[in-house]
Structures are given as structure tokens and as C-alpha cells.
Enzyme design. Structure first.
Site, PDB file in Angstrom:
ATOM      1  N   SER A 150       0.843  -1.200   0.000  1.00  0.00           N
ATOM      2  CA  SER A 150       0.000   0.000   0.000  1.00  0.00           C
ATOM      3  C   SER A 150       0.881   1.254   0.000  1.00  0.00           C
ATOM      4  O   SER A 150       1.683   1.434  -0.915  1.00  0.00           O
ATOM      5  CB  SER A 150      -0.963  -0.068   1.193  1.00  0.00           C
ATOM      6  OG  SER A 150      -2.003   0.851   1.038  1.00  0.00           O
ATOM      7  N   ASP A 226      -9.978  -5.506  -3.487  1.00  0.00           N
ATOM      8  CA  ASP A 226      -9.386  -4.530  -2.578  1.00  0.00           C
ATOM      9  C   ASP A 226     -10.290  -3.293  -2.522  1.00  0.00           C
ATOM     10  O   ASP A 226     -10.575  -2.686  -3.556  1.00  0.00           O
ATOM     11  CB  ASP A 226      -7.994  -4.179  -3.112  1.00  0.00           C
ATOM     12  CG  ASP A 226      -7.194  -3.285  -2.180  1.00  0.00           C
ATOM     13  OD1 ASP A 226      -7.786  -2.396  -1.540  1.00  0.00           O
ATOM     14  OD2 ASP A 226      -5.970  -3.470  -2.120  1.00  0.00           O
ATOM     15  N   HIS A 259      -7.311  -6.103   0.785  1.00  0.00           N
ATOM     16  CA  HIS A 259      -6.131  -5.281   1.064  1.00  0.00           C
ATOM     17  C   HIS A 259      -5.360  -5.780   2.293  1.00  0.00           C
ATOM     18  O   HIS A 259      -4.411  -5.129   2.722  1.00  0.00           O
ATOM     19  CB  HIS A 259      -6.594  -3.832   1.286  1.00  0.00           C
ATOM     20  CG  HIS A 259      -5.523  -2.786   1.145  1.00  0.00           C
ATOM     21  ND1 HIS A 259      -4.885  -2.528  -0.046  1.00  0.00           N
ATOM     22  CD2 HIS A 259      -4.989  -1.915   2.039  1.00  0.00           C
ATOM     23  CE1 HIS A 259      -4.001  -1.558   0.126  1.00  0.00           C
ATOM     24  NE2 HIS A 259      -4.037  -1.168   1.392  1.00  0.00           N
TER      25      HIS A 259
END
Lengths: 282, 282
Positions: A150, A226, A259
Site C-alpha cells: 500500500s 481490494d 487489502h
């Protein structure tokens, strides 16, 4: 450069350590985690994979949840996980207490704007100070790979694209590939770097791809379920930039994955092997 | 028996789910986690490994930190992790707010003493209600193994030794093997079960070993740098009891390991293979 050991735990025949030191780069105490595989006890210098975590994380998330130590022990890879920002009572955080800026959200840039520019220099910390520390205190070679998740995936791509001679391999999980054009990045960059968007290009993986002449193959995994995919992550921008530059990119959309660290754990072995291949002593 | 899904996440090609239901056994809402390996989508009934966590844990610790899903996906094992006690505003906890009794510390017994006896019936929940629920709602066979850590290692040993026909395999990490003779167990048992220590024997793995005629091989790992080793865990008592009873026991002292999930992760694959061998359909 003195190191204070906060903890040492046996793990897959090696050792996991948490350490604290005074960082001159970010001008505060910094904590990081290092996993030394069993091969480290033989004294030979081992390659190192640096892992940059995402928003709200510390040095602990990756070591606790990614399950990377098992294969790192087999491959003889040292793993190093720094914190995600400078911290402490003297380090300013988000004025509104938000989780996407300030503490836990350093975005791996060198801030240029007051009051952030004194401490928020995570790029130089990750690329220069931390590897020097690791290579001085552990049986670690200068064969370095970098990866992250991320915000940390953004960090890994940017650190490698800005410093291709410093890394032999790079990969990312669900990275923020185009922070100039997503809400997380625009908020952070406008504060850390100021309002001149031209200055932002040197901290944006898509923009850097257009400029670099080095060709470090990128491995990127992205879950197609995600929750941040559409608004923040936009992997298609990375694909377009890599195509335009002729830069090697393996971008894998993983069906059904979100995620979380369960996504990372599911594919970390592929990334470790990707790095180990590039980091093999030649 | 209705199940409320709290979350579903893709993991190693399978699915991790958190679910909540109203338990009649412990008379409150209970949350548990189940990992369904990829083979579950084929519809065949798969064997199930039940995991009992230790003091202060919930259904989440094992799934987040043990790294068990990778090999479970390969072996076709369903993993189920219940909570470690009844919980909720109506469930009494430790009067002093201690972490070693009450919420997060059910000790997998059926309490006989007020006010605990209404909710603290974790043995029957784990052995009867939860498997019935799992086998009704998932492609799960009645081929069951059970394992756990610390208080949950005690729980796994006791559940298997009391109900040998219900489990084909059992193992434990750093279990409380002799709760009648350690501070954690003496505190919990005197409250849940009353002061008659003769009644405690049916909840103590060492005492049960002397009485059972079933011979379910035990696999136990114990770190020799575990901070609870001397005062609470006392693996030598289990060895003596197994020797006296002629009960098969593989007790492995793992040098340098502590009480953490890094220890569990380092050896979970051995345990999964131990269970998968015993659970193979024959």
C-alpha cells in the site's frame, strides 16, 4: 550509531529482533524489526529484503502477519521492517488526528515544508541511514531488495526507481502507484511537499517510470476485491506508465483478494523468491 | 442454528470467515473463525482441525499469526478457531479485571460454581455445539483433530482425553499440562469448579492420562526459553504421566523458543502434518 535491543525471539531457527536507535535523518528515536535467518549465525554476509509497511502500521505488522520468516529462513534472506514514520511527542502528527497523514503515514518522502521537513525524511532514512546501520551491525551484505504494501508499496517502488543502483530487486503489494492522482497521495504530498505539483513527480512511481533509464523488473500483486482499488490504488496507471516506458512489469490481479495481510501472506513466497533470485551473489 | 457472517477474506486460494451465533451451551453470542481451504469448493467433506487459543486471545490470534493457512490449503484441512471464553456485558468476568480468569480465560471446562456455571461451559461448546454447527454449515466431516496453545493446549489435551472417540488426533504447543498444580489452573479451577480438588482431576491432562484406556498419540512442542515454563507449564509432569500410563507422547523441547506465536508459527507445519496423517479418510 548505538542500537538498543527491545526484544529477541527465536523464529524458524533464526532470530527476530526489535531494535531502537536515535536517527539523525529523521531526528527522533526509531524502532525497527530485523529477522536473521539461521544462516546468519555462520557469519557470512546475507542479502537483505527491506519491507515498507502501509498506513497505520509499525515495524511489527509484517513480522507478525505476513508469514515471511519461514521461506526467508530457507532462502537465507535477512528481513528488515522499519516503522512507517517518525514518531514521538516532539514529532508533529495530523492536526485532526487522521490516520492517513503524520504518525504512521510518512509516505517515504523527504518533506520540504514546515513543520514536517524536520522529521519526515523517511526516504533518506530507508535508503541511506537504515541500510548503513544494518550493514554495520548484522551479517548483512549490500545486496538489497525492497518491497512493501500500500503506502509501503509506493515507498518500495519510489525508493527503487530513484535509487536503482542501491537495489537489485523490487516488488509491491497493492501499492499506491500514482500518489499525485489519488486522495491519500494528494493530501500527504500537498502538506509534506507543498502545492507545486511539478515537485511531486519525483515521488510518484508512474512519473518516475517515464524518466528512469534503469530497468529493474517490477513484480506487483493486487487483489481485485481490494476496497481501495478504484479510488486510491489504480494499478492500470502503473501498467500504462510501464508500457509507455518499456519498463518490465509483472502486474498480477489476484481474484477475490482484499487489502489485508491475508492477501500478503498468500503471495509473499512468490515475492521472496523473486527477490532471492535477484539477490543471489553473482 | 443461524450464523451471522462478520467477514469473509480470500486466503491461500481458500476463504477465511468470521462468524457469530447464539450459543445455547454458553448462553451468549459466540464468535469463531473458520478457514476453508480451496478443496472446500469441490463439495467433498474435509477433515477439521480445531484450534484452542490461550489466555487473553480471541478467535483472531491464530488465524492472523500462526501462518497455518498455507499448509492447510495444501493438505485440504479446514481450520476452526473458537473464542477462548463466553463474553458480553451479561457474562461475569474476573472481579479484579485480571487477564487470567473470566473473559478470555474460560479454561475449556464446564463450570459447576455460581456465578460461572451459567456461561462458562467451554468444554461442551468446543466438543459438542461447535462441531455440530461446523458439520451442518460447511463441507466438514466428523474427522476431527484438536490442538491449541498454552491454556488452549490444556484444552486440546483435555478435550481429546475425555472424548477420545470424538477426535482422531491431538497436539499442543506449550500446554498447561497439570492445571491442578500451577497458579493459573488453581485460580481458575477453584472458582469454576469449587474447592474439592478431587473434582479437578477430570480437567487435568496429567490426571486424565492415568485413567484413560484410549491411546491417542500426543504431539507436544515446548520452547525451553518460555517464560512460563517453570511455574505454569511443567512439561516434565506430562512426560511422567505418559510414561506411567504407557501413553504415546512425542514431547519436543525446542531450544531458544519462547511462548509467542513466533514459536507456534515455527512448528505449526509439523502439527498440521501430524493431524493430516491421522485425519486421512480410511
Amino acid at each position: 550509531m548505538s542500537l538498543e535491543t527491545l526484544g529477541t525471539q527465536r523464529c524458524f531457527g533464526g532470530w527476530l529482533q526489535r531494535l531502537r536507535h536515535r536517527s539523525t535523518t529523521v531526528d527522533c528515536d526509531m524502532t525497527f524489526a530485523v529477522y536473521l535467518p539461521p544462516q546468519a549465525e555462520r557469519g557470512e554476509k546475507l542479502p537483505v529484503l527491506y519491507w515498507l509497511s502501509g498506513l497505520t502500521c509499525t515495524d511489527e505488522n509484517f513480522m507478525q502477519k505476513a508469514g515471511a520468516q519461514r521461506l526467508a529462513a530457507e532462502l537465507g534472506l535477512i528481513l528488515v521492517a522499519p516503522d512507517t514514520s517518525p514518531r514521538g511527542p516532539d514529532v508533529p502528527g495530523d492536526p485532526d488526528g487522521a490516520w492517513d497523514f503524520g504518525h504512521g503515514a510518512g509516505f517515504y518522502v523527504n518533506a520540504t515544508q514546515a513543520p514536517w521537513s524536520r522529521h519526515y525524511r523517511m526516504h533518506d532514512y530507508v535508503v541511506h541511514e537504515l541500510p548503513a546501520l544494518i550493514e554495520a551491525h548484522f551479517p548483512a551484505s549490500d545486496r538489497r531488495g525492497i518491497s512493501g504494501h500500500s503506502m509501503g508499496g509506493h515507498g518500495a517502488l519510489v525508493c527503487a526507481l530513484r535509487n536503482p543502483r542501491s537495489y537489485r530487486s523490487v516488488s509491491a503489494f497493492a501499492p499506491i502507484v500514482n500518489p499525485m492522482r489519488c486522495p491519500w497521495g494528494e493530501k500527504a504530498f500537498s502538506r509534506y511537499l507543498g502545492e507545486d505539483r511539478e515537485h511531486w513527480r519525483q515521488w510518484d512511481a508512474c512519473a518516475l517510470l517515464a524518466d528512469t533509464t534503469e530497468r529493474l523488473p517490477l513484480l506487483v500483486d493486487q487483489g481485485d476485491k481490494d476496497g481501495f482499488l478504484v479510488e486510491q490504488l489504480k494499478p492500470e496507471a502503473l501498467r500504462a506508465a510501464a508500457n509507455a516506458a518499456g519498463h518490465p512489469l509483472a502486474l498480477r490481479l489476484q481474484p477475490g483478494y482484499d487489502h489485508s495481510y491475508y492477501f500478503i501472506a498468500s503471495f509473499i513466497d512468490d515475492h521472496l523468491r523473486h527477490h532471492a533470485r535477484a539477490l543471489a551473489d553473482r
